[in-house]
Design a protein around this motif. Sequence first.
Motif, PDB file in Angstrom:
ATOM      1  N   MET A  61      -6.873  20.206  21.250  1.00  0.00           N
ATOM      2  CA  MET A  61      -5.833  20.499  20.272  1.00  0.00           C
ATOM      3  C   MET A  61      -5.350  19.239  19.575  1.00  0.00           C
ATOM      4  SD  MET A  61      -2.179  21.016  22.260  1.00  0.00           S
ATOM      5  CE  MET A  61      -2.630  22.426  23.196  1.00  0.00           C
ATOM      6  N   ALA A  62      -4.790  19.455  18.390  1.00  0.00           N
ATOM      7  CA  ALA A  62      -4.083  18.405  17.666  1.00  0.00           C
ATOM      8  C   ALA A  62      -2.624  18.829  17.631  1.00  0.00           C
ATOM      9  CB  ALA A  62      -4.625  18.273  16.254  1.00  0.00           C
ATOM     10  N   PHE A  63      -1.715  17.845  17.709  1.00  0.00           N
ATOM     11  CA  PHE A  63      -0.300  18.189  17.594  1.00  0.00           C
ATOM     12  C   PHE A  63       0.387  17.225  16.648  1.00  0.00           C
ATOM     13  CE2 PHE A  63      -0.103  15.094  21.052  1.00  0.00           C
ATOM     14  CZ  PHE A  63       1.027  14.355  20.744  1.00  0.00           C
ATOM     15  N   LYS A  64       1.497  17.698  16.076  1.00  0.00           N
ATOM     16  CA  LYS A  64       2.369  16.831  15.292  1.00  0.00           C
ATOM     17  C   LYS A  64       3.801  17.206  15.626  1.00  0.00           C
ATOM     18  CE  LYS A  64       2.453  19.328  10.858  1.00  0.00           C
ATOM     19  NZ  LYS A  64       2.194  19.178   9.422  1.00  0.00           N
ATOM     20  N   VAL A  65       4.685  16.211  15.542  1.00  0.00           N
ATOM     21  CA  VAL A  65       6.075  16.395  15.938  1.00  0.00           C
ATOM     22  C   VAL A  65       6.961  16.283  14.706  1.00  0.00           C
ATOM     23  CG1 VAL A  65       7.915  15.558  17.439  1.00  0.00           C
ATOM     24  CG2 VAL A  65       5.545  15.359  18.178  1.00  0.00           C
ATOM     25  N   LYS A  66       7.859  17.250  14.550  1.00  0.00           N
ATOM     26  CA  LYS A  66       8.843  17.225  13.470  1.00  0.00           C
ATOM     27  C   LYS A  66      10.228  17.232  14.105  1.00  0.00           C
ATOM     28  CE  LYS A  66       6.337  19.252   9.699  1.00  0.00           C
ATOM     29  NZ  LYS A  66       6.531  20.023   8.487  1.00  0.00           N
ATOM     30  N   CYS A  67      11.195  16.614  13.414  1.00  0.00           N
ATOM     31  CA  CYS A  67      12.550  16.517  13.942  1.00  0.00           C
ATOM     32  C   CYS A  67      13.549  17.031  12.910  1.00  0.00           C
ATOM     33  CB  CYS A  67      12.865  15.066  14.302  1.00  0.00           C
ATOM     34  SG  CYS A  67      14.475  14.871  15.085  1.00  0.00           S
ATOM     35  N   SER A  68      14.622  17.646  13.393  1.00  0.00           N
ATOM     36  CA  SER A  68      15.645  18.169  12.492  1.00  0.00           C
ATOM     37  C   SER A  68      16.576  17.071  11.978  1.00  0.00           C
ATOM     38  CB  SER A  68      16.467  19.249  13.209  1.00  0.00           C
ATOM     39  OG  SER A  68      17.143  18.689  14.324  1.00  0.00           O
ATOM     40  N   ASN A  69      16.482  15.850  12.542  1.00  0.00           N
ATOM     41  CA  ASN A  69      17.378  14.768  12.134  1.00  0.00           C
ATOM     42  C   ASN A  69      16.649  13.428  12.261  1.00  0.00           C
ATOM     43  OD1 ASN A  69      19.447  12.994  11.660  1.00  0.00           O
ATOM     44  ND2 ASN A  69      20.860  13.888  13.146  1.00  0.00           N
ATOM     45  N   ASN A  70      15.890  13.062  11.237  1.00  0.00           N
ATOM     46  CA  ASN A  70      15.116  11.817  11.284  1.00  0.00           C
ATOM     47  C   ASN A  70      15.969  10.564  11.117  1.00  0.00           C
ATOM     48  OD1 ASN A  70      12.618  13.006  11.755  1.00  0.00           O
ATOM     49  ND2 ASN A  70      12.319  13.420   9.586  1.00  0.00           N
ATOM     50  N   SER A  71      17.234  10.703  10.713  1.00  0.00           N
ATOM     51  CA  SER A  71      18.074   9.515  10.560  1.00  0.00           C
ATOM     52  C   SER A  71      18.531   8.969  11.916  1.00  0.00           C
ATOM     53  CB  SER A  71      19.280   9.815   9.669  1.00  0.00           C
ATOM     54  OG  SER A  71      20.053  10.857  10.220  1.00  0.00           O
ATOM     55  N   PHE A  72      18.616   9.810  12.950  1.00  0.00           N
ATOM     56  CA  PHE A  72      19.038   9.351  14.272  1.00  0.00           C
ATOM     57  C   PHE A  72      17.893   9.268  15.281  1.00  0.00           C
ATOM     58  CE2 PHE A  72      23.389  11.173  13.211  1.00  0.00           C
ATOM     59  CZ  PHE A  72      23.938   9.932  12.964  1.00  0.00           C
ATOM     60  N   PHE A  73      16.824  10.032  15.079  1.00  0.00           N
ATOM     61  CA  PHE A  73      15.768  10.121  16.084  1.00  0.00           C
ATOM     62  C   PHE A  73      14.457   9.533  15.582  1.00  0.00           C
ATOM     63  CE2 PHE A  73      18.701  13.485  17.261  1.00  0.00           C
ATOM     64  CZ  PHE A  73      18.811  13.298  18.626  1.00  0.00           C
TER      65      PHE A  73
END
Length: 143
Positions: A61-73
């Motif tokens: 598998m391939a995975f990618k990570v998305k975040c709801s708050n890229n300014s803090f994380f």
Amino acid sequence: MNKNIQQFCEVDPMEFFAFPPKVAPEPPPTLALSVVPPFAEFIEFGGASKHVLTNVGSARMAFKVKCSNNSFFKVSPVHSFLGSGASVDLQILRQEGPTRNDRLIIMYKEAKKGEKDPKKTFETKGEIAKKAIPLITRDVEEG
């Protein structure tokens, strides 16, 4: 049944202790991802959290990570491949800031053997599965 056994037993012991027929185990799902621990907890001053992503499916598998708050994380790695049974450490860093509950979304899909760029895997058609990791931030009480 043997006559000697019949004298003492009314039931054939081989029938009484018969083992159930062997059933083939179910094959693992083609696409499955395990995340340990299943959430991350921080304080308002920031911090770090380490998680283990494991491919518990039978396909690469391939995975990618998305975040709801890229300014803090900040997250590492953002994209990668995982072979069947393989694991990778996921590092989540939080900068200082006001408390807010956010989440990471890990998107993953089956990858062919010849693919070398996990980003390009998501440009092709195919089923994309998702798993969410809650990012919990707590206030620090002075006292």
